[in-house]
Design an enzyme around this catalytic site. Structure first.
Site, PDB file in Angstrom:
ATOM      1  N   TYR A 175       0.812  -1.213   0.000  1.00 41.33           N
ATOM      2  CA  TYR A 175       0.000   0.000   0.000  1.00 41.33           C
ATOM      3  C   TYR A 175       0.850   1.269   0.000  1.00 41.33           C
ATOM      4  CZ  TYR A 175      -3.968  -3.046   1.163  1.00 41.33           C
ATOM      5  OH  TYR A 175      -4.931  -4.017   1.154  1.00 41.33           O
ATOM      6  N   LYS A 203       3.942 -15.358   3.155  1.00 37.24           N
ATOM      7  CA  LYS A 203       3.904 -16.154   1.921  1.00 37.24           C
ATOM      8  C   LYS A 203       5.365 -16.460   1.573  1.00 37.24           C
ATOM      9  CE  LYS A 203       1.636 -17.881  -1.626  1.00 37.24           C
ATOM     10  NZ  LYS A 203       0.832 -19.117  -1.473  1.00 37.24           N
ATOM     11  N   ASP A 235      -2.392 -18.350   2.479  1.00 33.75           N
ATOM     12  CA  ASP A 235      -3.520 -19.067   1.871  1.00 33.75           C
ATOM     13  C   ASP A 235      -4.077 -20.104   2.844  1.00 33.75           C
ATOM     14  OD1 ASP A 235      -0.977 -20.018   1.452  1.00 33.75           O
ATOM     15  OD2 ASP A 235      -1.301 -20.713  -0.587  1.00 33.75           O
ATOM     16  N   ASP A 292      -5.249  -6.943   5.871  1.00 36.33           N
ATOM     17  CA  ASP A 292      -6.469  -6.290   5.406  1.00 36.33           C
ATOM     18  C   ASP A 292      -7.497  -7.355   5.022  1.00 36.33           C
ATOM     19  OD1 ASP A 292      -8.264  -4.472   4.487  1.00 36.33           O
ATOM     20  OD2 ASP A 292      -7.055  -3.708   2.840  1.00 36.33           O
ATOM     21  N   ASP A 297     -10.984  -8.849   7.350  1.00 35.64           N
ATOM     22  CA  ASP A 297     -12.364  -8.776   6.838  1.00 35.64           C
ATOM     23  C   ASP A 297     -12.994 -10.167   6.851  1.00 35.64           C
ATOM     24  OD1 ASP A 297     -12.254  -6.064   6.399  1.00 35.64           O
ATOM     25  OD2 ASP A 297     -13.151  -6.183   4.410  1.00 35.64           O
TER      26      ASP A 297
END
Ligand code: NAD
Length: 362
Positions: free
Chosen positions: A141, A191, A223, A247, A251
């Site tokens: 970001y 990851k 994942d 993020d 959620d």
């Protein structure tokens, strides 16, 4: 105690939920003898409309001078086609950077009376108590370059995922410190099978773990973490991860608790005021209709009381009042399944206010 709070209502349902949260703060002030004063400032699309800047200088100034910041949400279709520097979300990213709010704390639990209403099976969600610690000022970001390109005449785009050692160290250390006060388990999510930044992240997590012998560290690929959060969320105590992964995972985790409209967050720096805000966005689809669930913002106020003002008792009173209100059966539309009736944003707050200052919550 006297505390100065900057209110950043923002866009969409942001002003609606912030108004309700202030009612709760005022009640806490009355009941417990504190004086909260407020200064309202513009951020996001509203600030673009007024000042052609999603984070005007005077907003930043007000935030720096306050003890804590309460934010609603920013964004909406009106500004979607604006150039990057005038996008509402840019205001949010800039304020996090300016105030060095490198850690975003997102507790995930489930209110007792909502267990049977979760879209996930009761025995999976019962007793969940997870804290997501998301890195907030680095990664994709913020990485440069982030731009459109022309590659041999073809339209292309690039974003950059980069982390410095110091950025990783401070967020991992915070996760360990928080785990020490809780279940003493850190799950670091990355990851590392693909990304170099994740391999550095994992290496540093292993180094820092040596300073916390009482805390267990495990690693999980993002994942797999997305899957495990739904399969067996109770296995997690503190889950720490980089910006983008955090993020998305937070959620996802919000659905464990029943609705995006329930989950609070705190964004903290090493020193200086933090931002307390619901994890949901500006929900333009329901803005102005009295349908927004104010509980995520009210629970963010509880986090403010606890982390910014060290008012543990007051924070507890707010959380107990939310619990009691839900136990009494009131539901905003996002929490209604089937034929149950629903209450408006301010009626839900009324229900919470009724339990602050009563014997069972104090
Ligand atoms: P959203 O969180 O605004 O809404 C997703 C869904 O959840 C919608 O159906 C909405 O009605 C519902 N919802 C959200 N909060 C609710 C609440 N308190 N009560 C009841 N229902 C609620 O996400 P989105 O639709 O992807 O994004 C809308 C805008 O918000 C976009 O402009 C986006 O950029 C922005 N956004 C801002 C933030 C922030 O300010 N921190 C975070 C996420 C998205």
């Amino acid at each position: 105690m006297k505390k100065q709070i900057t209110l950043l209502p923002g866009d969409g349902i942001g002003p609606e939920v912030v108004t309700e949260a202030v009612r709760v703060l005022d009640k806490v002030g009355n009941v417990f003898g504190h004086e909260f004063t407020y200064q309202t400032a513009a951020i996001g699309g509203t600030a673009v409309d007024q000042f052609e800047d999603p984070l005007p200088q005077q907003t930043l100034q007000s935030c720096r001078e306050s003890d804590a910041i309460l934010l609603g949400a920013v964004g909406g279709p009106k500004w979607d086609s604006y150039p990057a520097h005038l996008r509402p979300e840019k205001g949010l990213l800039r304020i996090r950077k300016e105030l060095e709010l490198f850690s975003n704390l997102r507790p995930v639990s489930i209110y007792n009376s909502l267990i049977s209403e979760s879209t996930i099976k009761e025995d999976v969600v019962r007793g969940i108590d997870l804290l997501i610690v998301r890195e907030l000022t680095g990664g994709l970001y913020f990485g440069e370059p982030s731009e459109r390109l022309d590659v041999n005449g073809e339209e292309a785009a690039v974003d950059t995922l980069s982390y410095k050692r110091s950025e990783i160290e401070r967020i991992i250390r915070m996760a360990f410190e928080l785990a020490e006060l809780r279940g003493k388990k850190v799950m670091s999510v990355d990851k590392a099978n693909v990304l170099e930044s994740s391999r550095l992240w994992r290496q540093i997590a292993n180094e820092i773990a040596e300073d916390f012998p009482e805390v267990t560290l495990e690693h999980m690929l993002v994942d797999n973490a997305a899957m495990q959060l739904i399969r067996n969320p109770r296995q997690f105590d503190v889950l720490v991860t980089e910006n983008l992964f955090g993020d998305i995972l937070s959620d996802e985790a919000s659905m464990i608790s029943g609705s995006l409209g329930l989950l609070p967050s705190a964004s903290l720096s090493a020193e200086g005021p933090g931002i307390y805000e619901p994890i949901h966005g500006s929900a333009p689809d329901i803005a102005g209709k009295g349908l927004a669930n104010p509980l995520a913002t009210i629970a963010s106020v509880a986090m403010m009381l606890k982390y910014a003002f060290k008012m543990e008792k007051e924070a507890e009173a707010v959380m107990s009042a939310i619990n009691a209100a839900l136990d009494s059966g009131v539901r905003t539309a996002d929490l209604v399944y089937g034929n149950q009736g629903s209450v408006t944003t301010s009626e839900m707050t009324d229900a919470v206010l009724a339990y602050i200052g009563t014997e069972q919550t104090n």
